[in-house]
Design a protein around this motif. Sequence first.
Motif, PDB file in Angstrom:
ATOM      1  N   SER A 257       0.793  -1.226   0.000  1.00  0.00           N
ATOM      2  CA  SER A 257       0.000   0.000   0.000  1.00  0.00           C
ATOM      3  C   SER A 257       0.825   1.275   0.000  1.00  0.00           C
ATOM      4  N   ASP A 258       0.251   2.338  -0.560  1.00  0.00           N
ATOM      5  CA  ASP A 258       0.753   3.685  -0.337  1.00  0.00           C
ATOM      6  C   ASP A 258       0.200   4.208   0.977  1.00  0.00           C
ATOM      7  N   ARG A 259      -0.989   3.702   1.304  1.00  0.00           N
ATOM      8  CA  ARG A 259      -1.686   4.224   2.468  1.00  0.00           C
ATOM      9  C   ARG A 259      -2.554   3.103   3.027  1.00  0.00           C
ATOM     10  N   ILE A 260      -2.569   2.974   4.337  1.00  0.00           N
ATOM     11  CA  ILE A 260      -3.367   1.920   4.966  1.00  0.00           C
ATOM     12  C   ILE A 260      -4.438   2.551   5.849  1.00  0.00           C
ATOM     13  N   ILE A 261      -5.681   2.135   5.627  1.00  0.00           N
ATOM     14  CA  ILE A 261      -6.768   2.533   6.514  1.00  0.00           C
ATOM     15  C   ILE A 261      -7.022   1.332   7.426  1.00  0.00           C
ATOM     16  N   LEU A 262      -6.566   1.430   8.650  1.00  0.00           N
ATOM     17  CA  LEU A 262      -6.775   0.331   9.582  1.00  0.00           C
ATOM     18  C   LEU A 262      -8.166   0.470  10.182  1.00  0.00           C
ATOM     19  N   MET A 263      -8.954  -0.590  10.087  1.00  0.00           N
ATOM     20  CA  MET A 263     -10.341  -0.511  10.557  1.00  0.00           C
ATOM     21  C   MET A 263     -10.570  -1.460  11.718  1.00  0.00           C
ATOM     22  N   ARG A 264     -11.523  -1.058  12.546  1.00  0.00           N
ATOM     23  CA  ARG A 264     -11.843  -1.882  13.692  1.00  0.00           C
ATOM     24  C   ARG A 264     -13.279  -1.580  14.093  1.00  0.00           C
ATOM     25  N   ALA A 265     -14.090  -2.638  14.184  1.00  0.00           N
ATOM     26  CA  ALA A 265     -15.475  -2.522  14.648  1.00  0.00           C
ATOM     27  C   ALA A 265     -16.236  -1.392  13.956  1.00  0.00           C
ATOM     28  N   GLY A 266     -16.103  -1.333  12.622  1.00  0.00           N
ATOM     29  CA  GLY A 266     -16.906  -0.381  11.859  1.00  0.00           C
ATOM     30  C   GLY A 266     -16.388   1.035  11.834  1.00  0.00           C
ATOM     31  N   GLU A 267     -15.183   1.248  12.416  1.00  0.00           N
ATOM     32  CA  GLU A 267     -14.619   2.598  12.416  1.00  0.00           C
ATOM     33  C   GLU A 267     -13.182   2.559  11.936  1.00  0.00           C
ATOM     34  N   ILE A 268     -12.676   3.735  11.552  1.00  0.00           N
ATOM     35  CA  ILE A 268     -11.279   3.828  11.148  1.00  0.00           C
ATOM     36  C   ILE A 268     -10.428   3.982  12.400  1.00  0.00           C
ATOM     37  N   ALA A 269      -9.493   3.034  12.601  1.00  0.00           N
ATOM     38  CA  ALA A 269      -8.654   3.082  13.798  1.00  0.00           C
ATOM     39  C   ALA A 269      -7.417   3.932  13.542  1.00  0.00           C
ATOM     40  N   GLN A 270      -6.889   3.837  12.317  1.00  0.00           N
ATOM     41  CA  GLN A 270      -5.717   4.638  11.977  1.00  0.00           C
ATOM     42  C   GLN A 270      -5.624   4.758  10.468  1.00  0.00           C
ATOM     43  N   ASP A 271      -5.164   5.919  10.019  1.00  0.00           N
ATOM     44  CA  ASP A 271      -5.079   6.198   8.590  1.00  0.00           C
ATOM     45  C   ASP A 271      -3.693   6.771   8.354  1.00  0.00           C
ATOM     46  N   SER A 272      -2.788   5.949   7.798  1.00  0.00           N
ATOM     47  CA  SER A 272      -1.408   6.425   7.658  1.00  0.00           C
ATOM     48  C   SER A 272      -0.669   5.619   6.610  1.00  0.00           C
ATOM     49  N   THR A 273       0.591   5.977   6.372  1.00  0.00           N
ATOM     50  CA  THR A 273       1.408   5.201   5.452  1.00  0.00           C
ATOM     51  C   THR A 273       1.830   3.911   6.157  1.00  0.00           C
ATOM     52  N   PRO A 274       2.263   2.902   5.391  1.00  0.00           N
ATOM     53  CA  PRO A 274       2.692   1.645   6.030  1.00  0.00           C
ATOM     54  C   PRO A 274       3.834   1.867   7.016  1.00  0.00           C
ATOM     55  N   PHE A 275       4.799   2.713   6.643  1.00  0.00           N
ATOM     56  CA  PHE A 275       5.927   2.971   7.542  1.00  0.00           C
ATOM     57  C   PHE A 275       5.442   3.565   8.853  1.00  0.00           C
ATOM     58  N   GLU A 276       4.589   4.583   8.710  1.00  0.00           N
ATOM     59  CA  GLU A 276       4.058   5.296   9.859  1.00  0.00           C
ATOM     60  C   GLU A 276       3.243   4.351  10.757  1.00  0.00           C
ATOM     61  N   LEU A 277       2.432   3.535  10.121  1.00  0.00           N
ATOM     62  CA  LEU A 277       1.572   2.617  10.880  1.00  0.00           C
ATOM     63  C   LEU A 277       2.416   1.660  11.710  1.00  0.00           C
ATOM     64  N   TYR A 278       3.508   1.191  11.103  1.00  0.00           N
ATOM     65  CA  TYR A 278       4.356   0.229  11.802  1.00  0.00           C
ATOM     66  C   TYR A 278       5.151   0.904  12.909  1.00  0.00           C
ATOM     67  N   ARG A 279       5.681   2.096  12.596  1.00  0.00           N
ATOM     68  CA  ARG A 279       6.572   2.772  13.538  1.00  0.00           C
ATOM     69  C   ARG A 279       5.803   3.506  14.631  1.00  0.00           C
ATOM     70  N   HIS A 280       4.700   4.132  14.221  1.00  0.00           N
ATOM     71  CA  HIS A 280       3.950   4.942  15.184  1.00  0.00           C
ATOM     72  C   HIS A 280       2.484   4.531  15.253  1.00  0.00           C
ATOM     73  N   PRO A 281       2.215   3.344  15.734  1.00  0.00           N
ATOM     74  CA  PRO A 281       0.810   2.945  15.865  1.00  0.00           C
ATOM     75  C   PRO A 281       0.108   3.887  16.835  1.00  0.00           C
ATOM     76  N   SER A 282      -1.120   4.247  16.524  1.00  0.00           N
ATOM     77  CA  SER A 282      -1.800   5.242  17.350  1.00  0.00           C
ATOM     78  C   SER A 282      -2.607   4.603  18.474  1.00  0.00           C
ATOM     79  N   SER A 283      -2.690   3.291  18.460  1.00  0.00           N
ATOM     80  CA  SER A 283      -3.438   2.622  19.521  1.00  0.00           C
ATOM     81  C   SER A 283      -2.821   1.256  19.782  1.00  0.00           C
ATOM     82  N   LEU A 284      -3.175   0.684  20.905  1.00  0.00           N
ATOM     83  CA  LEU A 284      -2.697  -0.656  21.219  1.00  0.00           C
ATOM     84  C   LEU A 284      -3.174  -1.644  20.149  1.00  0.00           C
TER      85      LEU A 284
END
Lengths: 380, 272
Positions: free
Chosen positions: A203-230
């Motif tokens: 991906s260029d960009r990953i929309i991480l979803m959880r229970a019908g909502e967007i949990a995080q919206d970031s680049t793959p690098f960012e998602l891996y390095r700086h997850p915004s939630s547990l």
Amino acid sequence: MESSAVSLRGIRKEFGSVVALDDVTLDIERRQFVTLLGPSGCGKTTLLRIIAGLETPTAGDVYFGAERVTHRPPQARPLGFAFQRYALFPHLTVLENVAFGLKVRRVRAKERRRRAMEMLELVHLPHLANRLPSQISGGQAQRVALARALAPEPSVLLLDEPLTALDLAIRTAMQEELRRLHRDLGTTFVYVTHDQGEALTMSDRIILMRAGEIAQDSTPFELYRHPSSLFAATFVGEANVWVARAVDDAADGETCRVEAASLPRFSGRAVGAVRRGAAVSYVLRPQRITSAADAGVPGACTISATVTDVLPRGARALVLAATSGPEVRLELEAAEAESLGRGAPLTLAWHPADAVVFPEESSDADSSPVVTSEAETTTV
Amino acid sequence: MRVRSILLGAYVSIALAFLLLPVAIIVLFSFNSGANLSFPLRGLAGHWYGTALHDPKMVSALENSLIVGAGMLAVVALVGTPAAWAIARGRFRGRGLLLATIVAPVALPGLFIGIALLTFFASIHVHPSLRTVVVAHAVYTLGFYVVIAAARFSGLDAALEEAAWTLGAGRWAVARLVVWPLVRPALFAALALCLALSLDEFVITFFVIGAQNTLPIVIFSNVRSVVTPEINAVATVLLLTSWLSVGVAALLIQSSARRRRVALAEFVEVGG
């Protein structure tokens, strides 16, 4: 909004009393490779089907460019769709399948054939043109399905777990193939998967979803390095999760010290505000831990451990190590791991900036069960 | 193991003989040159077929049977296809009840259906004729058709239709280019089965037919007076027609599979 290929505004979808999607707003830029990632039941496929027009949202609107298409049927939207099970027409040859979208658009037979062959060449399968879908392999079928979806030159290609049904070797090859197609064609790709590895790779960009909502919206690098939630930290990539208690007050991004029973004090970067004394999760990637017998890293967190198991992973190996607290997973170079026998003593070290401290989430059924079960034992 | 397979073979042979011997005897006697229905045969000849063919009663009965069959097919196809689609794909209350109602005549005694229809036609002042027979046969065969058609429709992967939509096809194009080619063999096969059922239907027909006759009715009335080899000839023709319908049905069901085999043969030639 004009610049986006697809825009979603406040999308809500209910199936009976179940809320599949809750107020999802999202802009997908042109030419992006966007992945909707999440566990099964998170609503990612429903969202894709709403973009396609195969489902109608209970509330909210879908735009293609500036045009509102919320209530338009799929055939009136400029899109292609790749299905998990390919959905090739079994009564038509490979060539006829690829030409189908052109046929219903009344492209003349000769031009249709030329264009379909061109698409088959794009996916390296022109020699299969006259076969029926029952005579080709799964990997070939998915490439034919891609050629078919792309033949009418859609502005957006939607892919619903297209590689899930394939075995690993073909899946890896297909990932590269999809990246190449995306690069060469400049079509916007919206890709649904539950496979975080696949999402990170493609991906260029990953929309991480959880229970019908967007949990995080970031680049793959960012998602891996700086997850915004547990949830993000544990769903994407591997993570050690220790339940602990904050020793300091810390604002978002500040360093926070934590303590847990039978462990030394560690510090990590707080994500969100952390209150002193609050229950927190201390999260650390196995790849960020080193076996530093010499403890050469200044300011490093260290803990002594003994090896319980070594799992080779090719160039690297996963090492399981027992500490005075919970078991730790770390990844080492194969050569280094190979020399470690079971029971070998280790000193583990990591830089505080590589560890993340999450405030304990209130009521969440989906996060790693390890966290909630360990909380009881460690907070006593 | 050997003994078991011999016993099994003997058992199957006896069972088959029991089922097929009467059929074989009818076919055999239809070629008997003499007029008696007893062995030994006087010689083999086809003249009873000629007799049957020139018997105006038989010919008109055959015509009537075909007229009834054609009418029944039209009614069953027009009523049964949408019903089967609704049962297979619909999400409405009473779906099960609809199916049960349509299929019920399959399980009901013919005698009962015959009396019920006769009473019904009388109560709405419709006189028995070939038209009432068409309706009666449609009532009887509809269940067979709907069950087969609904099974085919349910077996149709909904993703194929979705794929066609996303490729730009409207509902009509999806129906014509995707659904129809995939369900056609099964629907034709189901119709062929209905035709076979209709051609030799006797009990229900007997109740609702008027002055005219279908083939089974004529055969029955002839047999009551005197059994001639002509009847055997007609019965043989009826048998062949039924088998033909069923055979056509089987071929249709395999037609898509055959296309696959042909393509596979090409593939093997090229690849090997």
